[in-house]
Design a protein around this motif. Structure first.
Motif, short mmCIF file in Angstrom:
data_model
loop_
_atom_site.label_atom_id
_atom_site.label_comp_id
_atom_site.label_asym_id
_atom_site.label_seq_id
_atom_site.Cartn_x
_atom_site.Cartn_y
_atom_site.Cartn_z
N ALA A 193 0.78 -1.30 0.05
CA ALA A 193 -0.03 -0.10 0.06
C ALA A 193 0.92 1.27 0.06
CB ALA A 193 -1.00 -0.08 1.42
N SER A 194 0.88 2.04 -0.92
CA SER A 194 1.93 3.12 -1.30
C SER A 194 1.29 4.51 -0.19
CB SER A 194 1.74 3.78 -2.69
OG SER A 194 0.32 3.97 -3.04
N ALA A 227 8.65 6.74 -6.45
CA ALA A 227 8.83 5.60 -5.92
C ALA A 227 7.28 5.16 -5.24
CB ALA A 227 9.76 5.55 -5.21
N GLN A 228 6.99 6.06 -4.29
CA GLN A 228 5.91 5.78 -3.52
C GLN A 228 4.68 5.56 -4.43
OE1 GLN A 228 5.50 9.67 -1.63
NE2 GLN A 228 6.96 9.41 -0.01
N ALA A 229 4.71 6.37 -5.41
CA ALA A 229 3.34 6.00 -6.40
C ALA A 229 3.27 4.59 -6.81
CB ALA A 229 3.39 7.04 -7.73
N LEU A 230 4.60 4.10 -7.08
CA LEU A 230 4.79 2.81 -7.71
C LEU A 230 4.76 1.61 -6.65
CD1 LEU A 230 7.69 3.62 -9.99
CD2 LEU A 230 5.50 2.76 -10.76
N ALA A 253 12.83 11.40 5.12
CA ALA A 253 12.28 10.37 5.74
C ALA A 253 10.93 10.37 6.03
CB ALA A 253 13.41 9.75 6.91
N ASN A 254 10.56 11.65 6.25
CA ASN A 254 9.16 11.58 6.91
C ASN A 254 8.23 11.67 5.65
OD1 ASN A 254 7.27 11.96 8.89
ND2 ASN A 254 7.13 14.46 8.51
N GLN A 255 8.29 10.51 4.93
CA GLN A 255 7.52 10.04 3.81
C GLN A 255 6.89 8.78 3.89
OE1 GLN A 255 6.51 12.43 1.29
NE2 GLN A 255 7.87 14.19 2.16
N PRO A 256 5.42 8.51 3.29
CA PRO A 256 5.35 6.96 3.28
C PRO A 256 6.13 6.37 2.46
CG PRO A 256 3.52 8.63 2.58
CD PRO A 256 4.51 9.29 2.65
N ARG A 283 16.51 8.07 -19.01
CA ARG A 283 15.37 8.82 -19.60
C ARG A 283 14.91 10.17 -18.54
NH1 ARG A 283 11.91 4.65 -23.18
NH2 ARG A 283 13.56 3.90 -24.68
N SER A 284 14.16 9.65 -17.60
CA SER A 284 13.64 10.50 -16.43
C SER A 284 13.43 9.75 -15.07
CB SER A 284 12.43 11.09 -17.21
OG SER A 284 11.48 10.03 -17.10
N VAL A 285 13.26 10.51 -14.26
CA VAL A 285 13.21 9.91 -13.04
C VAL A 285 11.90 9.01 -13.11
CG1 VAL A 285 12.46 10.26 -10.68
CG2 VAL A 285 14.11 11.40 -11.58
N ALA A 286 10.83 9.32 -13.61
CA ALA A 286 9.80 8.51 -13.46
C ALA A 286 9.79 7.55 -14.41
CB ALA A 286 8.38 9.74 -14.02
#
Length: 526
Positions: free
Chosen positions: A77-78, A242-245, A277-280, A505-508
């Motif tokens: 779960a992101s 990365a969170q979205a993935l 670090a204060n991220q999901p 190519r890009s970060v995403a």
């Protein structure tokens, strides 16, 4: 290592086939399977009969005890991947180390004369600390002033005194929702890459970078100490993508040079890392690469001080539940019982002796340790001179590490492998065909079967001494190594180091491709 892996295939094939059939509709368990027989007593080939090591090896040599857990590969779960805060214990005062005898081995032990245990209170949303007698106390040092996640009395009991020891002795235990991975690449540039010896049975070479010890710390610029993460920072963008993935995230950095630059720079770096670090989905911070090999350390006590002080600085400001990791090299483990090899490693790299490394990482100051596969120079030459093949070194390292049982000596310690040998430089092609599969078996399947919990692969892309190194091919083109890794995605035991400042190519787009292989990403933050 190839024979060792082949002996483990029969029982795992049905599991892997079933898992992959459920998740991706294709049974690729055969990619890790073989029916070739192995010697009757593998352990006798590694250790003297009747020795303690031999008996332990025989215990672990029972295939029924192997425990690679294959799961169905669903994404975590992101939006709800914060790690549950676990108890934290600080040592506010240490007693001097003493020597204890355990069999024939001398073990150096450090005890704590003033432990402070802090537990998470869900009602207040803070850590509450007590001393050994059960009396409520403040955490040591500047934690009360800098970390709002700790409940503190109005008047802090621990002064802002650099002499106060802040060595955590038992840190947060990994929870079931987290799969930390251990390790990443060195941030300092070595002299030049060099090729690995031919992998057993392949006829091809697996190139790995050459590691060289730093003789002095690199110049350090003070990190940003702003209160909000910069949305234009590549690392912040990478964390968001990365969170979205659904990827788990470790923040990849090396704080040796910053620690050497002084307490103010260390404090600033810790504050910056706490913001990130204060991220999901962020599991924690890896703050040292190949501990003791780089950074100009000259004495084991200096390395221990770096670990203790850096751990304390990060603990003081990190959000609750975030963990700390380091990478280590224990090259003598690859020597097995070869005395020539062990003596040469001790003479050339005294800071990397097994006994010293255990004093660095088994204090509780870190929650995760990534052990680097030592098949690169300057270690490679010593193995060759001792007559040890790459296959033999891999066998001996991972079995010896399992026998040491680090996770039983520091409950909750997460142990991973850091692997450099699957990347290739632009001026040499990646391994192909059976050679690629054999390399992945030796460098990913083998450590997992011998108890390592995760394998961190160097690297998505990094320029090293003027040459770009990568796991796949330029332009996001897959190769046979990449395909072999993709077939193991359902195991969810692979991490990849990603520098968002060096993209294809890009970060995403790059992270989307990484998510086809890995469950965790180490994002380089500086």
């Amino acid at each position: 290592m190839t024979q060792w892996i082949r002996r483990r295939q029969g029982w795992l094939i049905p599991i892997v086939v079933a898992v992959l059939a459920l998740t991706v509709g294709m049974a690729s368990g055969g990619a890790i399977a073989s029916t070739q027989a192995a010697p009757a007593d593998y352990c006798a080939d590694l250790y003297p009969a009747a020795s303690t090591e031999y008996e332990r090896c025989r215990f672990w040599d029972d295939p029924s005890l192997e425990g690679i857990t294959s799961i169905d590969g669903q994404a975590p779960a992101s939006n709800a991947a914060y790690v549950t805060p676990q108890p934290v214990t600080f040592c506010a005062a240490e007693t001097p180390p003493v020597k204890k005898t355990s069999g024939k081995t001398m073990i150096s032990a450090t005890s704590c004369s003033r432990p402070i245990a802090c537990t998470w209170n869900t009602s207040t949303g803070k850590y509450h600390c007590k001393d050994a007698s059960g009396t409520p106390v403040n955490p040591p040092g500047r934690i009360c002033a800098e970390n709002p996640n700790y409940a503190c009395a109005a008047t802090p009991q621990a002064p802002d005194n650099p002499a106060v020891a802040l060595t955590p002795t038992r840190q947060p235990v990994p929870t079931v929702q987290a799969h930390p991975t251990q390790n990443a690449q060195a941030l300092q540039q070595p002299a030049a890459p060099t090729a690995n010896p031919a992998l057993p049975g392949t006829g091809q070479q697996a190139p790995t970078p050459t590691a060289s010890m730093s003789t002095s710390p690199a110049p350090v610029s003070p990190p940003s100490t702003g209160t909000a993460a910069d949305p234009n920072d590549p690392a912040a963008q990478a964390i968001q993508q990365a969170q979205a993935l659904g990827l788990h995230i470790w923040l990849e950095t090396d704080l040796v040079a910053i620690w050497q630059a002084g307490a103010d720079q260390l404090k600033a770096a810790a504050a910056r890392l706490a913001q990130q670090a204060n991220q999901p989905n962020v599991l924690g911070v890896k703050f040292a690469t190949d501990l003791g090999l780089r950074g100009g350390f000259t004495d084991p006590a200096e390395v221990r001080r770096f670990v203790a002080e850096t751990s304390a600085a990060l603990r003081a400001v990190l959000p609750p539940g975030r963990r700390l990791a380091v990478d280590v090299v224990v090259s003598e483990l690859g020597c097995g019982q070869n005395r020539q090899c062990v003596d040469a490693m001790h003479a050339s790299f005294p800071l990397l002796k097994l006994a010293e490394v255990e004093r660095y990482v088994l204090t509780g100051a870190v929650d995760a340790v990534n052990v680097t596969t030592p098949l690169f120079n300057p270690f490679l030459d010593i193995y060759k001179q001792a007559g040890l093949s790459a296959d033999r070194v891999l066998q001996q390292q991972w079995m010896a590490l399992r026998i040491r049982s680090w996770d039983s000596r520091v409950p909750g310690l997460y142990i991973g492998a850091r692997e450099l040998g699957l990347a290739h430089p632009d001026n040499k092609p990646a391994l192909t065909g059976p050679a690629a599969e054999t390399a992945v078996k030796a460098r990913l399947d083998g450590p997992l079967r011998l108890g390592v919990q995760h394998v961190v692969l160097w690297t998505w892309r990094q320029n090293w001494s003027g040459t770009a190194w990568r796991l796949n091919d330029a332009g996001l083109r897959a190769n046979d190594v990449w395909d072999a890794l993709r077939s193991r995605k359902a195991l969810r035991r692979t991490s990849i180091v990603f520098n968002p400042r060096e993209t294809e190519r890009s970060v995403a787009e790059d992270l989307r491709e990484i998510a086809n292989i890995a469950s965790t990403v180490y994002i380089t933050t500086q």
